[in-house]
Write an enzyme that holds these catalytic residues in place. Structure first.
Site, short mmCIF file in Angstrom:
data_model
loop_
_atom_site.label_atom_id
_atom_site.label_comp_id
_atom_site.label_asym_id
_atom_site.label_seq_id
_atom_site.Cartn_x
_atom_site.Cartn_y
_atom_site.Cartn_z
CG HIS A 123 61.78 -22.59 13.03
ND1 HIS A 123 62.83 -22.08 12.31
CD2 HIS A 123 62.12 -22.45 14.34
CE1 HIS A 123 63.76 -21.64 13.14
NE2 HIS A 123 63.35 -21.85 14.37
CB SER B 163 63.84 -24.39 10.41
OG SER B 163 62.91 -23.54 9.78
CB THR B 164 63.64 -25.34 5.69
OG1 THR B 164 63.12 -24.04 5.95
CG2 THR B 164 63.24 -25.79 4.30
CG MET C 214 65.56 -21.59 5.13
SD MET C 214 64.44 -20.61 4.13
CE MET C 214 63.00 -20.54 5.18
CG ASP D 26 66.10 -20.29 16.29
OD1 ASP D 26 66.62 -19.75 17.28
OD2 ASP D 26 64.98 -20.85 16.31
#
Length: 392
Positions: free
Chosen positions: A236, A208-209, A329, A332
């Protein structure tokens, strides 16, 4: 009025431990909305609300923000032009680029990451859509909070004490040693599982991030794995952005990467990227393993989400799954990682020091499901060895 300046010493003195945020957008309505959202949080405050990149560059030293939310399309000086100037004046500034979902803006967002932006956030098309977009608000606030915490030297909400033997717990620091808004419970010491003897048959990756940069680094190092095994990635990202991500992964890996297509066969030698707005799963149909795209509800507030990929991979390859959880973040990938381990597969997580945000890999680490927690530069070589037969 083109800009709103918060007088140094007023709001900031009363919230001295808050993250200082500068909002830069040519829409007064959007600036106002974002500023109100930020001011509603107890751990952050707006120190300046500006209309153009030029104003941001001119005033960044005066207002000394920790985080800047920087629109891409602005008059006088746009976001991509302002970015290097801002970082030249304030090297430790965390910049989150904001852009609407167009291919051009997706390309610019990727370029911004290479120029030093910490992250990006897709912005709804109009002020009315922004006001109604709870997902945009939640994601923006979380990005500011997590990235800002790292900027001022605090740990992300999932903390990571050093890897120490389980019998030697790390004492929790006194709560008053941390800024009140960023105090988090210290989790138990981390435990590593031994790698299982299962033969790897597929590599699944969740991020993600900070993920785009980490993925570029990783795929460039795992050519021998890609050549012989399928590689499936859930990052993401919204639509359009995942298209650009796949193109960048193709260039970085020198192997074909593409957004996955529903029903296509999964083959070695290719990288499959979950398309924005759809969960990517795999299933066995007859003698073939195929991609299944799921338009169901969000999982872990995300779509695509990592857990459905990991869980479906277990259903197809059983103990042959190696799941890798990179920077991001949230948590998940942790539940899916538990399923991977329960089936006899293995999980690797990126370490905190090299993660932009140690949320997803930290959650996996603290769940006790990881066989290795490694710096990003060590993950690729480790995967190559594992897929070549090394089980240590």
């Amino acid at each position: 009025m083109s800009a709103t300046f918060v007088t140094p010493g007023s709001t900031v003195e009363s919230r001295s431990q808050a993250l200082r945020v500068m909002v830069v957008d040519d829409s007064a309505v959007i600036r106002g909305l974002i500023s109100r959202w930020i001011e509603a949080e107890t751990d952050m405050t707006v120190v300046a609300s500006l209309r153009t990149g030029r104003e941001a560059v001119d005033h960044v030293e005066r207002f000394d923000p920790h985080v800047a939310v920087l629109d891409i399309e602005m008059p006088d000086l746009d976001g991509i032009s302002a970015l290097p100037l801002l970082l030249a004046k304030k090297r430790d500034l965390v910049v989150v680029m904001a852009s609407t979902l167009t291919r051009r803006n997706a390309e610019i967002s990727f370029r911004a990451l290479s120029l030093g932006a910490a992250d990006y956030i897709p912005k709804p098309e109009s002020a009315r859509e922004v006001a109604a977009a709870e997902t945009f608000r939640r994601d923006l606030i979380q990005k500011i909070r997590h990235l800002g915490a790292r900027r001022i030297g605090m740990r992300s909400p999932v903390q990571s004490p050093s890897l120490v033997p389980a019998q030697s717990p790390v004492p929790a620091p006194a709560s008053n040693a941390l800024p009140k808004a960023l105090q988090h419970a210290v989790a138990a010491p981390l435990r590593l599982r031994p790698f299982t003897a299962a033969v790897p048959r597929v590599l699944t990756i969740g991020s993600s991030t900070g993920g785009p940069q980490a993925l570029m680094t990783l795929v460039a190092e795992i050519g021998p794995v890609i050549d012989r095994f399928p590689v499936l990635i859930t990052q993401h990202m919204p639509p359009t952005f995942t298209t650009i991500l796949a193109e960048h992964l193709t260039r970085a890996s020198k192997r074909p990467a593409q957004e996955a297509v529903d029903g296509e066969a999964v083959r070695a030698g290719r990288i499959y990227v979950a398309p924005g707005g759809k969960h990517m799963l795999v299933a066995r149909r007859g003698t073939e393993i195929v991609i299944v795209l799921d338009d169901g509800p969000q999982v872990n507030f995300c779509k695509p989400a990592v857990d459905p990929l990991f869980q479906s991979a277990v259903g197809v390859w059983q103990n042959g799954v190696i799941a890798t959880v990179l920077t991001g973040m949230g948590a998940d990938g942790m539940r899916g990682g538990k399923d991977v381990v329960a089936a006899g597969g293995n999980v690797i997580a990126q370490d905190e020091a090299t993660s932009v945000v140690w949320g997803m890999p930290g959650a996996a680490a603290h769940a006790g499901i990881c066989a290795a927690i490694l710096p990003l530069a060590q993950i690729g070589p480790k995967l190559v060895r594992l897929f070549a037969g090394d089980r240590r």
